[in-house]
Design a protein around this motif. Structure first.
Motif, PDB file in Angstrom:
ATOM      1  N   CYS A 157      16.719   8.702  -4.226  1.00  0.00           N
ATOM      2  CA  CYS A 157      17.030   8.157  -4.704  1.00  0.00           C
ATOM      3  C   CYS A 157      17.975   6.790  -4.802  1.00  0.00           C
ATOM      4  O   CYS A 157      17.446   5.818  -6.121  1.00  0.00           O
ATOM      5  N   ALA A 158      17.470   6.102  -3.830  1.00  0.00           N
ATOM      6  CA  ALA A 158      16.666   4.621  -3.324  1.00  0.00           C
ATOM      7  C   ALA A 158      15.549   4.319  -4.147  1.00  0.00           C
ATOM      8  O   ALA A 158      15.181   3.102  -4.535  1.00  0.00           O
ATOM      9  N   LEU A 159      14.537   4.829  -4.269  1.00  0.00           N
ATOM     10  CA  LEU A 159      13.316   4.277  -5.245  1.00  0.00           C
ATOM     11  C   LEU A 159      13.804   4.371  -6.786  1.00  0.00           C
ATOM     12  O   LEU A 159      13.316   3.194  -7.327  1.00  0.00           O
ATOM     13  N   VAL A 160      14.722   5.594  -6.920  1.00  0.00           N
ATOM     14  CA  VAL A 160      15.429   5.593  -8.436  1.00  0.00           C
ATOM     15  C   VAL A 160      15.784   4.371  -8.449  1.00  0.00           C
ATOM     16  O   VAL A 160      16.271   3.508 -10.063  1.00  0.00           O
ATOM     17  N   ALA A 161      17.014   4.289  -7.765  1.00  0.00           N
ATOM     18  CA  ALA A 161      17.559   2.479  -7.797  1.00  0.00           C
ATOM     19  C   ALA A 161      16.453   1.397  -7.604  1.00  0.00           C
ATOM     20  O   ALA A 161      17.062   0.114  -8.631  1.00  0.00           O
ATOM     21  N   ALA A 167      14.422  -3.330 -13.077  1.00  0.00           N
ATOM     22  CA  ALA A 167      13.212  -3.082 -15.083  1.00  0.00           C
ATOM     23  C   ALA A 167      13.799  -4.467 -14.925  1.00  0.00           C
ATOM     24  O   ALA A 167      14.040  -4.639 -16.260  1.00  0.00           O
ATOM     25  N   GLY A 168      15.640  -5.112 -15.383  1.00  0.00           N
ATOM     26  CA  GLY A 168      16.350  -6.123 -15.678  1.00  0.00           C
ATOM     27  C   GLY A 168      17.607  -5.526 -17.474  1.00  0.00           C
ATOM     28  O   GLY A 168      17.296  -7.007 -17.346  1.00  0.00           O
ATOM     29  N   GLY A 169      17.120  -4.449 -17.304  1.00  0.00           N
ATOM     30  CA  GLY A 169      17.110  -4.729 -18.529  1.00  0.00           C
ATOM     31  C   GLY A 169      18.520  -2.792 -18.729  1.00  0.00           C
ATOM     32  O   GLY A 169      18.609  -2.581 -17.523  1.00  0.00           O
ATOM     33  N   LEU A 179       8.064   5.748 -13.491  1.00  0.00           N
ATOM     34  CA  LEU A 179       7.795   3.771 -12.851  1.00  0.00           C
ATOM     35  C   LEU A 179       7.513   5.262 -11.734  1.00  0.00           C
ATOM     36  O   LEU A 179       7.465   4.096 -10.756  1.00  0.00           O
ATOM     37  N   THR A 180       8.270   5.725 -11.247  1.00  0.00           N
ATOM     38  CA  THR A 180       8.494   6.682 -10.160  1.00  0.00           C
ATOM     39  C   THR A 180       7.999   7.812  -9.395  1.00  0.00           C
ATOM     40  O   THR A 180       7.560   8.560  -8.355  1.00  0.00           O
ATOM     41  N   GLY A 181       7.478   8.407 -10.774  1.00  0.00           N
ATOM     42  CA  GLY A 181       5.959   9.445 -10.192  1.00  0.00           C
ATOM     43  C   GLY A 181       7.026  10.844 -10.475  1.00  0.00           C
ATOM     44  O   GLY A 181       5.996  11.397 -10.002  1.00  0.00           O
ATOM     45  N   LEU A 182       8.698  10.799 -10.731  1.00  0.00           N
ATOM     46  CA  LEU A 182       9.333  12.015 -10.872  1.00  0.00           C
ATOM     47  C   LEU A 182       8.731  12.357 -12.084  1.00  0.00           C
ATOM     48  O   LEU A 182       8.122  12.188 -12.872  1.00  0.00           O
TER      49      LEU A 182
END
Length: 220
Positions: A157-161, A167-169, A179-182
């Motif tokens: 969850c911290a990785l996704v956050a 992302a800035g948007g 971006l996270t490999g999920l």
């Protein structure tokens, strides 16, 4: 955003001059006038329409608390040597945005002014309608962490956050997954949890046809 226009009110001419100097040294603030009595303060507010009044309580013609109750459409930061709780409570009930006990340093006043400027900035950024989480941030209400749903981990969850914040948007679930490999399904579950916990919000993007695309934006 324009500079915050400040009226300094103090019965002591030297103290008023010192406080005016403190204000002028804070970027984004300017002193538009100085008043040394309650009646003069009310007249200056009516004429100059400042954004903020630095208001002393002990004035020669009336109490600063009386002045506070007479003011409309202007924010007030009380500055006084009065330390009794009854006076502080009355200032709060009168609508003062802050209360600073004399004597204070330039740094102490600068900190309160920056806090005030940040609150103004947040109010402007919200727009005409506020959500509850907007109001909570303005009033400093503590966030209650939503329980982690079964099958989700705090580390992921911290990785996704982090990906959403950086992302800035806004991001779609597919973009967050890349971006996270999920997987996209897993990324969407974490994004939905972040929304439920008040750290993100959902923004549907409508195209020319079909169902809207769900986009997620970081709130913090």
């Amino acid at each position: 955003m324009n500079d915050v226009r400040v009226l300094v009110v103090d019965d002591d001419f030297m103290v008023a001059r010192i406080h005016s100097g403190y204000v002028s040294r804070v970027p984004g603030f300017e002193v538009v006038a100085v008043a040394h009595g309650g009646a003069d303060a009310l007249a200056a507010v009516a004429e100059l329409r400042p954004d903020l009044v630095l208001l002393d309580i002990y004035l020669p013609d009336m109490s600063g608390l009386e002045v506070l109750k007479s003011l409309n459409d202007v924010d007030v930061l009380m500055i006084s040597a009065a330390r009794d709780v009854a006076t502080v409570r009355e200032a709060m009930r009168g609508g003062a945005v802050n209360y600073l006990i004399k004597p204070f340093t330039a740094a102490a006043l600068a900190e309160r002014l920056r806090q005030y400027a940040e609150t103004r900035r947040r109010l402007t950024a919200i727009g005409p309608q506020a959500r509850q989480d907007d109001v909570d941030r303005l009033f400093g209400a503590p966030k209650q962490a939503a329980p982690m749903p079964k099958g989700l981990s705090r580390a992921t969850c911290a990785l996704v956050a982090e990906a959403l914040r950086d992302a800035g948007g806004d991001l779609s679930a597919a973009e967050a997954a890349e971006l996270t490999g999920l997987s996209r399904v897993s990324a969407r579950r974490y994004l939905e949890h972040l929304c439920a916990s008040g750290r993100a919000e959902l923004h549907p993007r409508y195209g020319t046809a079909g169902r809207p695309e769900h986009r997620y934006r970081w709130l913090g």
